[in-house]
Design a protein around this motif. Structure first.
Motif, PDB file in Angstrom:
ATOM      1  N   TYR A 127      27.920  20.505  54.641  1.00 40.16           N
ATOM      2  CA  TYR A 127      28.286  19.100  54.815  1.00 40.16           C
ATOM      3  C   TYR A 127      29.394  18.959  55.862  1.00 40.16           C
ATOM      4  O   TYR A 127      29.315  18.119  56.768  1.00 40.16           O
ATOM      5  CB  TYR A 127      28.777  18.514  53.488  1.00 40.16           C
ATOM      6  CG  TYR A 127      27.698  18.151  52.490  1.00 40.16           C
ATOM      7  CD1 TYR A 127      26.445  17.717  52.896  1.00 40.16           C
ATOM      8  CD2 TYR A 127      27.950  18.218  51.121  1.00 40.16           C
ATOM      9  CE1 TYR A 127      25.467  17.372  51.968  1.00 40.16           C
ATOM     10  CE2 TYR A 127      26.988  17.871  50.188  1.00 40.16           C
ATOM     11  CZ  TYR A 127      25.747  17.453  50.618  1.00 40.16           C
ATOM     12  OH  TYR A 127      24.781  17.107  49.703  1.00 40.16           O
ATOM     13  N   CYS A 128      30.442  19.766  55.720  1.00 39.30           N
ATOM     14  CA  CYS A 128      31.586  19.670  56.638  1.00 39.30           C
ATOM     15  C   CYS A 128      31.175  19.946  58.079  1.00 39.30           C
ATOM     16  O   CYS A 128      31.682  19.324  59.018  1.00 39.30           O
ATOM     17  CB  CYS A 128      32.681  20.648  56.217  1.00 39.30           C
ATOM     18  SG  CYS A 128      33.544  20.189  54.699  1.00 39.30           S
ATOM     19  N   GLU A 129      30.247  20.874  58.250  1.00 34.20           N
ATOM     20  CA  GLU A 129      29.815  21.259  59.594  1.00 34.20           C
ATOM     21  C   GLU A 129      28.928  20.206  60.245  1.00 34.20           C
ATOM     22  O   GLU A 129      29.059  19.930  61.452  1.00 34.20           O
ATOM     23  CB  GLU A 129      29.061  22.588  59.524  1.00 34.20           C
ATOM     24  CG  GLU A 129      28.511  23.051  60.865  1.00 34.20           C
ATOM     25  CD  GLU A 129      27.628  24.281  60.752  1.00 34.20           C
ATOM     26  OE1 GLU A 129      27.144  24.762  61.796  1.00 34.20           O
ATOM     27  OE2 GLU A 129      27.413  24.761  59.614  1.00 34.20           O
ATOM     28  N   LEU A 130      28.035  19.594  59.462  1.00 35.46           N
ATOM     29  CA  LEU A 130      26.973  18.785  60.055  1.00 35.46           C
ATOM     30  C   LEU A 130      27.109  17.277  59.856  1.00 35.46           C
ATOM     31  O   LEU A 130      26.384  16.511  60.493  1.00 35.46           O
ATOM     32  CB  LEU A 130      25.618  19.253  59.517  1.00 35.46           C
ATOM     33  CG  LEU A 130      25.256  20.712  59.848  1.00 35.46           C
ATOM     34  CD1 LEU A 130      23.923  21.088  59.231  1.00 35.46           C
ATOM     35  CD2 LEU A 130      25.235  20.930  61.360  1.00 35.46           C
ATOM     36  N   ILE A 131      28.009  16.829  58.990  1.00 38.19           N
ATOM     37  CA  ILE A 131      28.250  15.386  58.894  1.00 38.19           C
ATOM     38  C   ILE A 131      29.136  14.983  60.065  1.00 38.19           C
ATOM     39  O   ILE A 131      30.284  15.416  60.177  1.00 38.19           O
ATOM     40  CB  ILE A 131      28.903  15.014  57.549  1.00 38.19           C
ATOM     41  CG1 ILE A 131      27.890  15.186  56.408  1.00 38.19           C
ATOM     42  CG2 ILE A 131      29.423  13.576  57.578  1.00 38.19           C
ATOM     43  CD1 ILE A 131      28.445  14.901  55.027  1.00 38.19           C
TER      44      ILE A 131
ATOM     45  N   SER B  74      31.348  10.471  46.201  1.00 44.06           N
ATOM     46  CA  SER B  74      30.881  11.843  45.973  1.00 44.06           C
ATOM     47  C   SER B  74      29.425  11.991  46.393  1.00 44.06           C
ATOM     48  O   SER B  74      28.562  11.221  45.958  1.00 44.06           O
ATOM     49  CB  SER B  74      31.022  12.210  44.494  1.00 44.06           C
ATOM     50  OG  SER B  74      32.372  12.170  44.096  1.00 44.06           O
ATOM     51  N   LEU B  75      29.168  13.007  47.220  1.00 44.34           N
ATOM     52  CA  LEU B  75      27.804  13.339  47.631  1.00 44.34           C
ATOM     53  C   LEU B  75      27.245  14.417  46.703  1.00 44.34           C
ATOM     54  O   LEU B  75      28.004  15.143  46.061  1.00 44.34           O
ATOM     55  CB  LEU B  75      27.802  13.849  49.076  1.00 44.34           C
ATOM     56  CG  LEU B  75      28.382  12.915  50.137  1.00 44.34           C
ATOM     57  CD1 LEU B  75      28.247  13.558  51.522  1.00 44.34           C
ATOM     58  CD2 LEU B  75      27.704  11.557  50.112  1.00 44.34           C
ATOM     59  N   PRO B  76      25.929  14.562  46.618  1.00 41.20           N
ATOM     60  CA  PRO B  76      25.345  15.587  45.748  1.00 41.20           C
ATOM     61  C   PRO B  76      25.861  16.982  46.100  1.00 41.20           C
ATOM     62  O   PRO B  76      25.866  17.372  47.273  1.00 41.20           O
ATOM     63  CB  PRO B  76      23.842  15.470  46.031  1.00 41.20           C
ATOM     64  CG  PRO B  76      23.654  14.066  46.512  1.00 41.20           C
ATOM     65  CD  PRO B  76      24.894  13.750  47.296  1.00 41.20           C
TER      66      PRO B  76
ATOM     67  N   ILE C 104      19.745  19.050  51.150  1.00 41.05           N
ATOM     68  CA  ILE C 104      21.056  18.964  51.802  1.00 41.05           C
ATOM     69  C   ILE C 104      20.909  18.314  53.174  1.00 41.05           C
ATOM     70  O   ILE C 104      21.679  17.424  53.549  1.00 41.05           O
ATOM     71  CB  ILE C 104      21.680  20.366  51.942  1.00 41.05           C
ATOM     72  CG1 ILE C 104      21.894  20.996  50.569  1.00 41.05           C
ATOM     73  CG2 ILE C 104      23.005  20.298  52.706  1.00 41.05           C
ATOM     74  CD1 ILE C 104      22.231  22.477  50.621  1.00 41.05           C
ATOM     75  N   ALA C 105      19.900  18.759  53.918  1.00 39.53           N
ATOM     76  CA  ALA C 105      19.657  18.205  55.251  1.00 39.53           C
ATOM     77  C   ALA C 105      19.336  16.712  55.177  1.00 39.53           C
ATOM     78  O   ALA C 105      19.764  15.929  56.038  1.00 39.53           O
ATOM     79  CB  ALA C 105      18.511  18.959  55.923  1.00 39.53           C
TER      80      ALA C 105
END
Length: 246
Positions: free
Chosen positions: A142-146, A224-226, A236-237
């Protein structure tokens, strides 16, 4: 910290990320204040090899089913290195008994963990480390791709083993827009937590003069995300795309 009424501080390792316990312990030691750790969301987290719950006078864990280590129903545990405190806790969990039918401690209750819950926890405990690792990997993805400029991710990498990613909580100024966008795509998301403690109705009489603007601002932005071990890579993607598209 100078109040004579202050006897103990409860430190909450919120969302699975541990507090800077070295600093907390230094401050409390200077003022002769006990430290109690709320580890309900931090099963398996550690700082320099020392586990959450082992820093203070006591560590309190929840085994609610949604926790990193959860039973089938309600349950919990308190850990301590104090023999005297452990004896008192054992008494409190069973009616305040010193021995059977002999009550020695006031305010005792029936808080024993039943055998079936303990049995399931014993089966799941060996899996906790791998489950936490999977949670960290999801959080890192999440941290990398959001990349949405409207969404701020938590600094998970800076915590290392001190974070077990119980929840992945982002900040968004227009939270309701993001929340509705995700719900429309059948993506589960929740607000942890919408009302700060000092604004809860039950404590308004004692906290009416409390001013916590940062806390109140964050409470209006968090979402909050899953984030759980069973989440598949394609799921996730999908979440990441939805967040970036909003």
């Amino acid at each position: 910290m100078q109040s004579k009424r202050l006897k103990a501080v409860i430190v909450t390792h919120l969302f699975g990320c541990m507090v800077d316990m070295k600093r907390v312990l230094e401050i409390c030691a200077e003022n002769e204040i006990k430290v109690i750790e709320d580890c309900a969301q931090a099963h398996g987290a550690s700082i320099e090899g020392k586990m959450a719950g082992s820093f203070g006078a006591a560590g309190c864990f929840s085994f609610y089913p949604t926790k990193n280590l959860g039973a089938l129903g309600d349950g919990g545990a308190v850990i301590t290195s104090s023999v005297a405190l452990a004896d008192r806790l054992r008494s409190l969990r069973q009616y305040g008994w010193k021995e059977k039918y002999h009550t020695a401690v006031l305010n005792g209750r029936n808080s024993r963990l039943d055998d079936i819950q303990a049995s399931f926890l014993r089966v799941k405990l060996p899996l906790l480390k791998s489950w936490n690792l999977r949670r960290r990997k999801i959080a890192a993805r999440y941290c990398e791709l959001i990349t949405s400029e409207q969404v701020t991710c938590p600094p998970i990498d800076s915590y290392g083993d001190a974070c077990v990613a119980h929840l992945f909580v982002v900040r968004c100024v227009d939270r309701e827009r993001l929340r509705n966008h995700l719900i429309a795509r059948n993506i589960g998301c929740q607000i942890h937590y919408p009302v700060p403690d000092h604004l809860q109705e039950a404590w308004m009489d004692t906290s009416s003069n409390v001013n916590l603007p940062v806390t109140e601002s964050l409470a209006s932005q968090v979402l909050s995300l899953p984030c759980y071990p069973e989440l598949e890579d394609d799921e996730i993607a999908f979440v990441i795309r939805a967040v970036n598209e909003h």
